[in-house]
Motif scaffolding. Structure first.
Motif, PDB file in Angstrom:
ATOM      1  N   LEU A 191      75.804  55.615  12.191  1.00 56.37           N
ATOM      2  CA  LEU A 191      74.560  55.570  11.349  1.00 56.37           C
ATOM      3  C   LEU A 191      74.408  56.758  10.767  1.00 56.37           C
ATOM      4  O   LEU A 191      74.710  58.048  11.145  1.00 56.37           O
ATOM      5  N   PRO A 192      73.804  56.834   9.458  1.00 58.31           N
ATOM      6  CA  PRO A 192      73.814  58.094   8.756  1.00 58.31           C
ATOM      7  C   PRO A 192      73.056  59.322   9.532  1.00 58.31           C
ATOM      8  O   PRO A 192      73.264  60.443   9.472  1.00 58.31           O
ATOM      9  N   GLU A 193      71.981  58.779  10.502  1.00 60.61           N
ATOM     10  CA  GLU A 193      71.151  59.983  11.084  1.00 60.61           C
ATOM     11  C   GLU A 193      71.940  60.208  12.288  1.00 60.61           C
ATOM     12  O   GLU A 193      72.039  61.686  12.704  1.00 60.61           O
ATOM     13  N   ASP A 194      72.904  59.666  12.752  1.00 62.62           N
ATOM     14  CA  ASP A 194      73.874  60.073  13.913  1.00 62.62           C
ATOM     15  C   ASP A 194      74.764  60.925  13.277  1.00 62.62           C
ATOM     16  O   ASP A 194      75.178  62.080  13.873  1.00 62.62           O
ATOM     17  N   VAL A 195      75.267  60.673  11.947  1.00 65.20           N
ATOM     18  CA  VAL A 195      76.351  61.585  11.346  1.00 65.20           C
ATOM     19  C   VAL A 195      75.814  62.833  11.072  1.00 65.20           C
ATOM     20  O   VAL A 195      76.379  63.908  11.085  1.00 65.20           O
ATOM     21  N   GLU A 196      74.399  62.847  10.712  1.00 62.34           N
ATOM     22  CA  GLU A 196      73.524  64.152  10.331  1.00 62.34           C
ATOM     23  C   GLU A 196      73.523  65.106  11.569  1.00 62.34           C
ATOM     24  O   GLU A 196      73.474  66.073  11.476  1.00 62.34           O
ATOM     25  N   LYS A 197      73.330  64.442  12.639  1.00 57.78           N
ATOM     26  CA  LYS A 197      72.697  65.210  14.101  1.00 57.78           C
ATOM     27  C   LYS A 197      74.381  65.556  14.401  1.00 57.78           C
ATOM     28  O   LYS A 197      74.303  66.681  14.922  1.00 57.78           O
ATOM     29  N   ALA A 198      75.153  64.721  14.493  1.00 58.22           N
ATOM     30  CA  ALA A 198      76.914  65.244  14.750  1.00 58.22           C
ATOM     31  C   ALA A 198      77.019  66.485  13.942  1.00 58.22           C
ATOM     32  O   ALA A 198      77.713  67.334  14.524  1.00 58.22           O
ATOM     33  N   ASP A 199      76.853  66.487  12.897  1.00 61.25           N
ATOM     34  CA  ASP A 199      77.368  67.735  12.026  1.00 61.25           C
ATOM     35  C   ASP A 199      76.544  69.152  12.353  1.00 61.25           C
ATOM     36  O   ASP A 199      77.121  69.914  12.332  1.00 61.25           O
ATOM     37  N   GLN A 200      75.230  68.919  12.719  1.00 61.75           N
ATOM     38  CA  GLN A 200      74.413  69.987  13.389  1.00 61.75           C
ATOM     39  C   GLN A 200      75.169  70.334  14.578  1.00 61.75           C
ATOM     40  O   GLN A 200      75.096  71.622  14.898  1.00 61.75           O
ATOM     41  N   LEU A 201      75.263  69.540  15.299  1.00 62.42           N
ATOM     42  CA  LEU A 201      76.147  70.017  16.818  1.00 62.42           C
ATOM     43  C   LEU A 201      77.398  70.684  16.462  1.00 62.42           C
ATOM     44  O   LEU A 201      77.669  71.609  17.242  1.00 62.42           O
ATOM     45  N   LYS A 202      77.998  70.023  15.510  1.00 56.56           N
ATOM     46  CA  LYS A 202      79.400  70.854  15.233  1.00 56.56           C
ATOM     47  C   LYS A 202      79.022  72.497  14.779  1.00 56.56           C
ATOM     48  O   LYS A 202      79.504  73.371  15.045  1.00 56.56           O
ATOM     49  N   ASP A 203      77.904  72.390  13.942  1.00 53.48           N
ATOM     50  CA  ASP A 203      77.574  73.676  13.424  1.00 53.48           C
ATOM     51  C   ASP A 203      77.294  74.707  14.509  1.00 53.48           C
ATOM     52  O   ASP A 203      77.450  75.907  14.926  1.00 53.48           O
ATOM     53  N   GLU A 204      76.611  73.977  15.606  1.00 50.29           N
ATOM     54  CA  GLU A 204      76.059  74.586  16.677  1.00 50.29           C
ATOM     55  C   GLU A 204      77.366  75.286  17.669  1.00 50.29           C
ATOM     56  O   GLU A 204      77.472  76.249  18.126  1.00 50.29           O
ATOM     57  N   GLY A 205      78.298  74.355  17.785  1.00 48.25           N
ATOM     58  CA  GLY A 205      79.446  74.606  18.448  1.00 48.25           C
ATOM     59  C   GLY A 205      80.316  75.721  17.695  1.00 48.25           C
ATOM     60  O   GLY A 205      80.771  76.534  18.490  1.00 48.25           O
ATOM     61  N   ALA A 227      80.381  75.493  23.404  1.00 48.66           N
ATOM     62  CA  ALA A 227      80.951  74.878  22.185  1.00 48.66           C
ATOM     63  C   ALA A 227      81.803  73.462  22.648  1.00 48.66           C
ATOM     64  O   ALA A 227      81.540  72.607  21.740  1.00 48.66           O
ATOM     65  N   VAL A 228      82.267  73.469  23.623  1.00 52.50           N
ATOM     66  CA  VAL A 228      82.857  72.212  24.218  1.00 52.50           C
ATOM     67  C   VAL A 228      81.787  71.392  24.227  1.00 52.50           C
ATOM     68  O   VAL A 228      81.934  70.013  23.866  1.00 52.50           O
ATOM     69  N   ASP A 229      80.885  71.717  24.865  1.00 49.72           N
ATOM     70  CA  ASP A 229      79.698  70.737  24.940  1.00 49.72           C
ATOM     71  C   ASP A 229      79.138  69.994  23.690  1.00 49.72           C
ATOM     72  O   ASP A 229      78.888  68.847  23.279  1.00 49.72           O
ATOM     73  N   CYS A 230      79.096  70.939  22.763  1.00 49.71           N
ATOM     74  CA  CYS A 230      78.201  70.683  21.244  1.00 49.71           C
ATOM     75  C   CYS A 230      79.303  69.652  20.514  1.00 49.71           C
ATOM     76  O   CYS A 230      78.818  68.579  20.259  1.00 49.71           O
ATOM     77  N   TYR A 231      80.559  70.003  20.500  1.00 52.61           N
ATOM     78  CA  TYR A 231      81.604  69.168  19.982  1.00 52.61           C
ATOM     79  C   TYR A 231      81.691  67.742  20.644  1.00 52.61           C
ATOM     80  O   TYR A 231      81.823  66.740  20.129  1.00 52.61           O
ATOM     81  N   THR A 232      81.540  67.833  22.173  1.00 51.41           N
ATOM     82  CA  THR A 232      81.644  66.415  22.799  1.00 51.41           C
ATOM     83  C   THR A 232      80.512  65.641  22.415  1.00 51.41           C
ATOM     84  O   THR A 232      80.582  64.607  22.181  1.00 51.41           O
ATOM     85  N   ARG A 233      79.086  66.220  22.438  1.00 56.94           N
ATOM     86  CA  ARG A 233      78.089  65.343  21.924  1.00 56.94           C
ATOM     87  C   ARG A 233      78.211  65.016  20.290  1.00 56.94           C
ATOM     88  O   ARG A 233      77.463  63.733  20.193  1.00 56.94           O
ATOM     89  N   ALA A 234      78.784  65.767  19.526  1.00 59.14           N
ATOM     90  CA  ALA A 234      79.094  65.364  18.273  1.00 59.14           C
ATOM     91  C   ALA A 234      80.010  64.135  18.169  1.00 59.14           C
ATOM     92  O   ALA A 234      79.911  63.044  17.398  1.00 59.14           O
ATOM     93  N   ILE A 235      80.918  64.366  18.982  1.00 60.53           N
ATOM     94  CA  ILE A 235      82.257  63.098  19.101  1.00 60.53           C
ATOM     95  C   ILE A 235      81.275  61.657  19.523  1.00 60.53           C
ATOM     96  O   ILE A 235      81.479  60.694  18.954  1.00 60.53           O
ATOM     97  N   ALA A 236      80.378  61.872  20.346  1.00 60.25           N
ATOM     98  CA  ALA A 236      79.784  60.739  21.010  1.00 60.25           C
ATOM     99  C   ALA A 236      78.962  60.136  19.848  1.00 60.25           C
ATOM    100  O   ALA A 236      78.648  58.789  19.745  1.00 60.25           O
ATOM    101  N   LEU A 237      78.473  60.862  18.977  1.00 62.68           N
ATOM    102  CA  LEU A 237      77.513  60.465  17.663  1.00 62.68           C
ATOM    103  C   LEU A 237      78.458  59.781  16.560  1.00 62.68           C
ATOM    104  O   LEU A 237      77.883  58.979  16.061  1.00 62.68           O
ATOM    105  N   ASP A 238      79.558  60.517  16.424  1.00 62.18           N
ATOM    106  CA  ASP A 238      80.511  60.234  15.294  1.00 62.18           C
ATOM    107  C   ASP A 238      81.966  60.269  15.683  1.00 62.18           C
ATOM    108  O   ASP A 238      82.735  61.284  15.541  1.00 62.18           O
TER     109      ASP A 238
END
Length: 304
Positions: free
Chosen positions: A78-92, A104-115
């Motif tokens: 979903l578009p909102e999930d993609v946006e949130k995932a990109d934010q998590l990537k930046d945090e990572g 960083a691993v945690d942030c990327y893992t959460r991003a993967i869960a969304l996208d």
């Protein structure tokens, strides 16, 4: 029943993560909490039962299963999930700059869960896993990234780093060559390819040890200087060096010539190395760590 509990544990873990997302209303989050409590009650487990945790996130297992068997493409997020995932990537990425690799691993893992269809998230997590010395996980993440995007040069490059770290030099060479095929002007790939090729040659050599010392650093190492001075006081070493000098001055007439000199030189080097290993193994370990710390020019690369 244990397999069922492991599956339910993965579902509970997934629902818990979802309940903490900002994309859900308070009522929806409450509904997820109720679902979690119902599953915990029925199957008599909780998130504290970490021995039930699967090696991969539920979303990853689901996506990889379909993708591996070509049953259907990975679904669009979903578009909102993609946006949130990109934010998590930046945090990572920020955590990587701060050398907070676990976060960083945690942030990327959460991003993967969304996208889960974004190769960058797997590749970035691979970089973080390598920093934590989790090289097998880094290799798996690079393989996932490549499965999603076969032309992703950075994934091949990072897989080369991880493979080199576990002494799989032949596979590392292949990875770097593929990375260079896709990005021919990348100096980091060129440099790391040469390192992997040299290590492969060292391992293939009959006298190879897999180590490639920086001689300038070696001869300036105080511990090495002290060891060398001590060895030069050894009568056997003095006799050996004296014999070598005599052969060098006398030339062929002094013995069998150059072959004798070369044989003596090799023998002296081998004896010297053996005595260093026996008398000061800590020095060898320090040198080995020094070489490893300088081996990879890609350690300061930027993240996507």
């Amino acid at each position: 029943m244990s397999s069922v509990k492991r599956l339910v544990y993965a579902v509970i873990h997934f629902l818990r993560e979802q309940s903490q997302m900002d994309t859900f209303t308070s009522d929806e989050q409450e509904s997820l909490e109720v679902a979690i409590q119902c599953l915990e009650t029925v199957f008599k487990i909780s998130l504290e039962d970490t021995h039930l945790a699967p090696p991969q996130h539920l979303i990853e297992m689901f996506a990889n299963s379909f993708h591996k068997n070509d049953m259907l493409p990975l679904s669009d997020s979903l578009p909102e999930d993609v946006e949130k995932a990109d934010q998590l990537k930046d945090e990572g990425n920020n955590h990587m700059k701060e050398e907070n690799y676990g976060a960083a691993v945690d942030c990327y893992t959460r991003a993967i869960a969304l996208d889960p269809n974004n190769a960058v998230y797997y590749c970035n997590r691979a970089a973080a896993q390598s920093k934590l010395n989790n090289y097998s996980e880094a290799i798996k993440d690079c393989e996932r990234a490549i499965a999603i995007d076969p032309k992703y040069s950075k994934a091949y490059g990072r897989m080369g780093l991880a493979l080199t770290s576990v002494n799989k030099y032949e596979e590392a060479v292949t990875s770097y060559q593929k990375a260079l095929d896709l990005d021919p002007e990348n100096d980091s790939y060129k440099s790391n390819l040469k390192i992997a090729e040299q290590k492969l040659r060292d391992m293939s050599s009959p006298t190879g040890t897999g180590l490639s010392f920086d001689m300038a650093s070696l001869i300036n190492n105080p511990a090495f200087i002290s060891m060398a001075a001590s060895l030069m006081q050894n009568p056997q070493v003095q006799q050996l060096m004296s014999g070598m000098m005599s052969n060098a001055i006398g030339g062929p007439a002094a013995g069998v010539g150059g072959l004798s000199d070369l044989s003596s030189l090799i023998h002296a080097g081998q004896q010297f190395a053996q005595q260093i290993q026996q008398q000061n193994p800590e020095l060898i370990e320090q040198l080995r760590n020094h070489v490893r710390s300088r081996s990879f020019s890609g350690s300061t690369e930027e993240h996507s």
